[in-house]
Scaffold this motif. Structure first.
Motif, PDB file in Angstrom:
ATOM      1  N   GLY A 182       0.774  -1.387   0.058  1.00  0.00           N
ATOM      2  CA  GLY A 182       0.168  -0.025  -0.138  1.00  0.00           C
ATOM      3  C   GLY A 182       0.920   1.114   0.097  1.00  0.00           C
ATOM      4  O   GLY A 182       0.591   2.190  -0.549  1.00  0.00           O
ATOM      5  N   THR A 227      -3.252   0.591  -6.720  1.00  0.00           N
ATOM      6  CA  THR A 227      -3.773   1.675  -5.943  1.00  0.00           C
ATOM      7  C   THR A 227      -4.722   1.270  -5.081  1.00  0.00           C
ATOM      8  O   THR A 227      -5.411   0.054  -4.993  1.00  0.00           O
ATOM      9  CB  THR A 227      -4.778   2.917  -6.749  1.00  0.00           C
ATOM     10  N   ARG A 228      -5.070   2.037  -3.930  1.00  0.00           N
ATOM     11  CA  ARG A 228      -5.762   1.388  -2.724  1.00  0.00           C
ATOM     12  C   ARG A 228      -7.517   1.486  -3.002  1.00  0.00           C
ATOM     13  O   ARG A 228      -7.430   2.680  -3.573  1.00  0.00           O
ATOM     14  CB  ARG A 228      -5.447   1.998  -1.394  1.00  0.00           C
ATOM     15  N   GLU A 271     -11.303   2.060  -1.316  1.00  0.00           N
ATOM     16  CA  GLU A 271     -11.750   2.526  -0.069  1.00  0.00           C
ATOM     17  C   GLU A 271     -11.385   1.915   0.988  1.00  0.00           C
ATOM     18  O   GLU A 271     -11.004   2.291   2.194  1.00  0.00           O
ATOM     19  CB  GLU A 271     -13.199   2.803  -0.051  1.00  0.00           C
ATOM     20  N   GLU A 308      -7.682   1.993   2.028  1.00  0.00           N
ATOM     21  CA  GLU A 308      -7.163   3.094   2.360  1.00  0.00           C
ATOM     22  C   GLU A 308      -7.506   3.010   3.943  1.00  0.00           C
ATOM     23  O   GLU A 308      -6.539   3.130   4.814  1.00  0.00           O
ATOM     24  CB  GLU A 308      -7.946   4.015   1.811  1.00  0.00           C
ATOM     25  N   LYS A 309      -8.635   2.404   4.198  1.00  0.00           N
ATOM     26  CA  LYS A 309      -8.973   2.372   5.661  1.00  0.00           C
ATOM     27  C   LYS A 309      -8.303   1.378   6.526  1.00  0.00           C
ATOM     28  O   LYS A 309      -7.712   1.761   7.647  1.00  0.00           O
ATOM     29  CB  LYS A 309     -10.715   2.126   5.821  1.00  0.00           C
ATOM     30  N   ARG A 359      -4.649   2.930   6.911  1.00  0.00           N
ATOM     31  CA  ARG A 359      -4.648   3.844   7.883  1.00  0.00           C
ATOM     32  C   ARG A 359      -4.670   3.614   9.335  1.00  0.00           C
ATOM     33  O   ARG A 359      -4.086   4.054  10.092  1.00  0.00           O
ATOM     34  CB  ARG A 359      -5.767   5.037   7.616  1.00  0.00           C
TER      35      ARG A 359
END
Length: 307
Positions: A16, A59-60, A62, A65-66, A69
């Motif tokens: 990521g 690419t990540r 949604e 991405e969560k 993070r």
């Protein structure tokens, strides 16, 4: 089973961040196919797509991405705790990675790190110089060194240097030939040496005043350099006016090789701080480096016109 899940999450975090299977594989020391298989298995267990793959990039989503993070900081904390436990021995060892700008690295850090490295032969310091506000967590630095006023609120900042001034200087010969600017605005009519910031690519605007009265002046002249030490050499050679840290030019002002101008507009500001994430578990190696950098803090640099 839990250990395997942590390993898979670590692979996902690496992919990521890198945005590329090949670079992630090189970083992890495995094959790209092994990385791809791990990600597929993780997505199947979670029942959700984490990454979108194309022929050129990764690419990540949604969900990805969560997950990145929320999981990346936890893995960093776990790694820091494990490292701290393994380093519980008498002499600090391992690598401490620090980012700093060029002047701080040479003028402030190196004189204090040199004797430290002789004292602790098992300690390694990796010092990277740049002028940007490096995201030390994302770039995996242990700490950064920047001026006190530009440190993010979620960081712990430890002062390691005195208050500073940016002073405008030129050689006596240059001032005799071209005159002395009476105000900062008058610099636009004078030959100045510009600094192009290596990280951002823009020209550094000369700063004057402080607080609500702070302002910047865009100057021009015959020479643009990307190092304050090169600018110092050029100003000593009489090429033009320069704005440099007071600690860098102090010896040359004292012996008359340079003269300060516009001193009334040069106000002191917060000096260099060592900053690091508040959640980071400090290792023995990091603690000994931090203490070495804090050593020898003195008061504000005196104004040239001080008695």
């Amino acid at each position: 089973m839990a250990g395997q899940r942590l390993d898979d999450l670590a692979v996902f975090v690496t992919v990521g961040r890198e945005g590329n299977f090949t670079r992630a594989a090189a970083h992890l020391g495995v094959s790209p196919s092994a990385v791809s298989q791990t990600i597929r298995g993780l997505e199947e267990r979670l029942g959700v797509r984490l990454l979108t793959r194309t022929t050129r990039s990764v690419t990540r989503t949604e969900a990805g991405e969560k997950l990145l993070r929320e999981v990346a900081p936890l893995l960093e904390q776990l790694d820091a705790h494990v490292t701290a436990v393994t380093e519980l021995r008498e002499r600090p060892s391992g690598t401490v990675r620090i980012t700093a700008d060029e002047f701080a690295a040479r003028h402030l850090l190196w004189p204090r790190l040199r004797p430290l490295l002789e004292t602790y032969p098992e300690l390694t310091v990796e010092l990277t110089t740049d002028y940007g506000l490096t995201d030390i967590a994302a770039e995996r630095f242990d700490a950064g060194v920047r001026l006190g006023g530009i440190i993010d609120a979620d960081m712990i900042g430890v002062p390691i240097g005195p208050r500073m001034r940016m002073v405008t200087v030129a050689s006596p010969g240059h001032l005799a030939r071209h005159g002395i600017p009476s105000t900062p605005e008058a610099l636009t009519e004078h030959r100045c040496i510009n600094l192009r910031l290596p990280t951002h690519g823009g020209l550094f605007a000369w700063e004057f005043g402080s607080g609500e009265h702070e302002f910047r002046v865009r100057v021009s002249g015959p020479l643009i350099l990307n190092s304050v030490f090169q600018i110092l050499d050029a100003s000593l050679a009489g090429v033009g006016l320069a704005q440099l840290p007071d600690g860098l030019v102090a010896p040359h002002l004292a012996c008359g090789e340079l003269e300060e101008v516009l001193g009334d507009w040069s106000e002191p500001f917060e000096g260099y701080h060592l900053y690091y994430p508040s959640r980071r578990q400090q290792t023995a190696a990091f603690r000994v480096v931090m203490e070495a950098l804090r050593h020898g803090i003195k008061g504000p640099a005196p104004r040239r016109d001080s008695p």
